[in-house]
Design a protein around this motif. Structure first.
Motif, PDB file in Angstrom:
ATOM      1  N   MET A 266      25.185  19.680  51.884  1.00 51.06           N
ATOM      2  CA  MET A 266      24.847  20.019  53.240  1.00 51.06           C
ATOM      3  C   MET A 266      25.503  21.138  53.430  1.00 51.06           C
ATOM      4  O   MET A 266      24.722  22.171  54.231  1.00 51.06           O
ATOM      5  CB  MET A 266      24.765  19.066  54.134  1.00 51.06           C
ATOM      6  N   VAL A 267      26.830  21.467  53.252  1.00 52.43           N
ATOM      7  CA  VAL A 267      27.343  22.595  53.642  1.00 52.43           C
ATOM      8  C   VAL A 267      26.966  23.877  52.881  1.00 52.43           C
ATOM      9  O   VAL A 267      26.804  24.984  53.464  1.00 52.43           O
ATOM     10  CB  VAL A 267      28.897  22.621  53.660  1.00 52.43           C
ATOM     11  N   ALA A 268      26.745  23.513  51.719  1.00 54.14           N
ATOM     12  CA  ALA A 268      26.008  24.813  50.961  1.00 54.14           C
ATOM     13  C   ALA A 268      24.601  25.312  51.284  1.00 54.14           C
ATOM     14  O   ALA A 268      24.446  26.342  51.172  1.00 54.14           O
ATOM     15  CB  ALA A 268      26.295  24.138  49.141  1.00 54.14           C
ATOM     16  N   ALA A 269      23.906  24.209  51.910  1.00 57.50           N
ATOM     17  CA  ALA A 269      22.800  24.633  52.247  1.00 57.50           C
ATOM     18  C   ALA A 269      22.659  25.294  53.737  1.00 57.50           C
ATOM     19  O   ALA A 269      21.442  25.539  54.080  1.00 57.50           O
ATOM     20  CB  ALA A 269      22.045  23.239  52.312  1.00 57.50           C
ATOM     21  N   GLY A 270      23.770  25.248  54.267  1.00 57.05           N
ATOM     22  CA  GLY A 270      23.918  25.850  55.761  1.00 57.05           C
ATOM     23  C   GLY A 270      23.768  24.945  56.696  1.00 57.05           C
ATOM     24  O   GLY A 270      23.411  25.153  57.799  1.00 57.05           O
ATOM     25  N   TYR A 271      23.518  23.615  56.370  1.00 57.85           N
ATOM     26  CA  TYR A 271      23.370  22.554  57.514  1.00 57.85           C
ATOM     27  C   TYR A 271      24.840  22.038  57.964  1.00 57.85           C
ATOM     28  O   TYR A 271      25.290  21.063  57.527  1.00 57.85           O
ATOM     29  CB  TYR A 271      22.495  21.299  56.854  1.00 57.85           C
ATOM     30  N   LEU A 272      25.193  22.852  58.928  1.00 58.86           N
ATOM     31  CA  LEU A 272      26.733  22.584  59.528  1.00 58.86           C
ATOM     32  C   LEU A 272      26.763  21.688  60.754  1.00 58.86           C
ATOM     33  O   LEU A 272      27.868  21.553  61.200  1.00 58.86           O
ATOM     34  CB  LEU A 272      27.250  24.200  59.673  1.00 58.86           C
ATOM     35  N   GLY A 273      25.653  21.567  61.237  1.00 58.66           N
ATOM     36  CA  GLY A 273      25.589  20.441  62.442  1.00 58.66           C
ATOM     37  C   GLY A 273      25.115  21.165  63.569  1.00 58.66           C
ATOM     38  O   GLY A 273      24.199  22.030  63.459  1.00 58.66           O
ATOM     39  N   ARG A 274      25.504  20.980  64.970  1.00 57.72           N
ATOM     40  CA  ARG A 274      25.252  21.510  65.961  1.00 57.72           C
ATOM     41  C   ARG A 274      24.992  22.975  66.076  1.00 57.72           C
ATOM     42  O   ARG A 274      24.047  23.498  66.655  1.00 57.72           O
ATOM     43  CB  ARG A 274      25.925  21.025  67.208  1.00 57.72           C
ATOM     44  N   LYS A 275      26.181  23.780  65.621  1.00 62.17           N
ATOM     45  CA  LYS A 275      26.185  25.217  65.661  1.00 62.17           C
ATOM     46  C   LYS A 275      24.771  25.919  64.843  1.00 62.17           C
ATOM     47  O   LYS A 275      24.782  26.998  65.156  1.00 62.17           O
ATOM     48  CB  LYS A 275      27.410  25.734  65.415  1.00 62.17           C
ATOM     49  N   THR A 276      24.520  25.129  63.846  1.00 65.70           N
ATOM     50  CA  THR A 276      23.368  25.876  63.155  1.00 65.70           C
ATOM     51  C   THR A 276      21.982  25.230  63.476  1.00 65.70           C
ATOM     52  O   THR A 276      21.119  25.349  62.921  1.00 65.70           O
ATOM     53  CB  THR A 276      23.611  25.632  61.658  1.00 65.70           C
ATOM     54  N   GLY A 277      21.892  24.165  64.456  1.00 62.30           N
ATOM     55  CA  GLY A 277      20.673  23.501  64.517  1.00 62.30           C
ATOM     56  C   GLY A 277      20.395  22.394  63.844  1.00 62.30           C
ATOM     57  O   GLY A 277      19.168  21.570  64.076  1.00 62.30           O
ATOM     58  N   ARG A 278      21.138  22.312  62.676  1.00 58.54           N
ATOM     59  CA  ARG A 278      20.848  21.018  61.709  1.00 58.54           C
ATOM     60  C   ARG A 278      22.152  20.636  61.144  1.00 58.54           C
ATOM     61  O   ARG A 278      22.795  21.388  60.480  1.00 58.54           O
ATOM     62  CB  ARG A 278      19.466  21.479  60.759  1.00 58.54           C
ATOM     63  N   GLY A 279      22.241  19.430  60.905  1.00 65.52           N
ATOM     64  CA  GLY A 279      23.151  18.657  60.170  1.00 65.52           C
ATOM     65  C   GLY A 279      22.772  17.424  59.845  1.00 65.52           C
ATOM     66  O   GLY A 279      21.716  17.156  59.045  1.00 65.52           O
ATOM     67  N   PHE A 280      23.317  16.275  60.179  1.00 66.11           N
ATOM     68  CA  PHE A 280      22.968  15.012  59.811  1.00 66.11           C
ATOM     69  C   PHE A 280      21.620  14.514  60.826  1.00 66.11           C
ATOM     70  O   PHE A 280      20.709  13.803  60.683  1.00 66.11           O
ATOM     71  CB  PHE A 280      23.919  13.852  59.963  1.00 66.11           C
ATOM     72  N   TYR A 281      21.626  15.482  61.988  1.00 63.29           N
ATOM     73  CA  TYR A 281      20.495  15.227  62.959  1.00 63.29           C
ATOM     74  C   TYR A 281      20.041  16.853  63.144  1.00 63.29           C
ATOM     75  O   TYR A 281      20.706  17.808  62.891  1.00 63.29           O
ATOM     76  CB  TYR A 281      21.096  14.848  64.445  1.00 63.29           C
ATOM     77  N   GLU A 282      18.881  16.726  63.915  1.00 61.51           N
ATOM     78  CA  GLU A 282      18.364  18.212  64.133  1.00 61.51           C
ATOM     79  C   GLU A 282      18.548  18.490  65.564  1.00 61.51           C
ATOM     80  O   GLU A 282      18.564  17.554  66.488  1.00 61.51           O
ATOM     81  CB  GLU A 282      17.118  18.218  63.752  1.00 61.51           C
ATOM     82  N   TYR A 283      18.958  19.452  66.058  1.00 58.66           N
ATOM     83  CA  TYR A 283      19.107  20.034  67.490  1.00 58.66           C
ATOM     84  C   TYR A 283      18.225  21.237  67.883  1.00 58.66           C
ATOM     85  O   TYR A 283      18.470  22.301  67.368  1.00 58.66           O
ATOM     86  CB  TYR A 283      20.736  20.397  67.575  1.00 58.66           C
ATOM     87  N   PRO A 284      17.469  20.929  68.525  1.00 62.47           N
ATOM     88  CA  PRO A 284      16.582  22.023  69.052  1.00 62.47           C
ATOM     89  C   PRO A 284      17.273  23.233  69.686  1.00 62.47           C
ATOM     90  O   PRO A 284      18.220  22.776  70.605  1.00 62.47           O
ATOM     91  CB  PRO A 284      15.584  21.450  69.977  1.00 62.47           C
ATOM     92  N   ALA A 285      16.815  24.192  69.833  1.00 65.54           N
ATOM     93  CA  ALA A 285      17.541  25.519  70.277  1.00 65.54           C
ATOM     94  C   ALA A 285      17.312  25.144  72.019  1.00 65.54           C
ATOM     95  O   ALA A 285      16.269  24.814  72.480  1.00 65.54           O
ATOM     96  CB  ALA A 285      16.722  26.718  69.959  1.00 65.54           C
ATOM     97  N   ALA A 286      18.622  25.544  72.310  1.00 60.03           N
ATOM     98  CA  ALA A 286      18.571  25.460  74.145  1.00 60.03           C
ATOM     99  C   ALA A 286      17.677  26.340  74.604  1.00 60.03           C
ATOM    100  O   ALA A 286      17.530  27.454  74.158  1.00 60.03           O
ATOM    101  CB  ALA A 286      19.984  25.649  74.581  1.00 60.03           C
TER     102      ALA A 286
END
Length: 286
Positions: A266-286
């Motif tokens: 996941m880190v290699a894919a750039g899925y870093l969590g809230r700061k990138t908008g996607r990790g284990f969950y997705e975070y819509p842009a504010a």
């Protein structure tokens, strides 16, 4: 030592939070980053968070205006640290980067200045060896979000002096934080306990034991955790979690700290969590 002026190196999530808290509590703050764009974004974020605190009646308008005036954003580290009593380093969790920075700070900061690191896992004793003032090098590990979380781990290196510890612990209390004394060890207390739990939660997902949502639900409802470990990993940053686990695995040499392959992927894919908008969950842009 009376600490009235502090330089915060790194204007990311932690650095801007530390700068905000210090300014609200009366310190003159120099917020430093190599990028003007990052500094501009950091100051806008600080202003937004101050406004939210004002709207909730947690601080007054006078405090907001005073805090804004106390923060100066700079890209020149030497100018920022020239007359400070304390430097707090909050750059990415990379030993090489931090080691080089401490060597530079040692050459640029006044001889009496304390050099503190917000590192969550890297040896304070080792950082002290990058300087000619190891007695004045200490860990000051804040927790995210800094304006909300009250704990600060105060980490003594092998050569950290009692005077340095007392000055930093007193400052933490002035910032309305609770300082906890910790000896220098990989991951200190917080991450030595927390990261294996997060890592095991990732293994549960990778092995199909349960879904992301259900792993978190078990820990919230069964263990009374306010947030599940995977949601917490997203908040911390999956790259940060990976870096800490790598330090624990390398320094302690035990397989229980071996980072889960799914976390690495996941880190290699750039899925870093809230700061990138996607990790284990997705975070819509504010």
């Amino acid at each position: 030592m009376e600490i009235s002026t502090v330089a915060v190196i790194g204007a990311g999530t932690m650095g801007r939070g530390i700068a905000q808290v210090a300014a609200v509590h009366g310190l003159t703050v120099r917020l430093v980053d190599t990028s003007e764009a990052v500094l501009q974004q950091a100051f806008q974020t600080i202003e937004h968070h101050l406004q939210r605190q004002l709207n909730k009646s947690l601080i007054t308008l006078e405090q907001v205006e005073a805090a804004r005036k106390r923060i100066t954003c700079l890209t020149d580290i030497a100018a920022a640290v020239a007359d400070v009593e304390l430097v707090i380093e909050a750059v990415p969790e990379d030993p090489t980067l931090k080691g080089q920075l401490f060597a530079a700070l040692d050459a640029q900061a006044p001889a009496h200045a304390i050099l503190a690191s917000n590192t969550s896992s890297i040896s304070i004793t080792w950082l002290g060896t990058r300087t000619r003032r190891p007695e004045q090098v200490i860990g000051m590990h804040f927790f995210n979000p800094v304006p909300v979380m009250r704990l600060v781990e105060i980490v003594r290196g092998l050569k950290t002096s009692q005077a340095t510890f007392e000055a930093v612990a007193a400052l933490a209390q002035r910032l309305d934080k609770v300082p906890v004394a910790v000896q220098d060890a990989p991951g200190f207390v917080s991450n030595r306990v927390l990261m294996p739990m997060i890592n095991e939660a990732v293994y549960c997902v990778m092995e199909g034991v349960a879904s992301v949502e259900d792993v978190d639900r078990v820990m919230q409802l069964g263990m009374a955790h306010p947030m599940g470990p995977l949601a917490l990993a997203d908040l911390i940053g999956l790259d940060v979690c990976l870096a800490i686990l790598e330090v624990l695995h390398r320094e302690l040499g035990e397989d229980k700290y071996r980072p889960c392959p799914l976390l690495r992927k996941m880190v290699a894919a750039g899925y870093l969590g809230r700061k990138t908008g996607r990790g284990f969950y997705e975070y819509p842009a504010a």
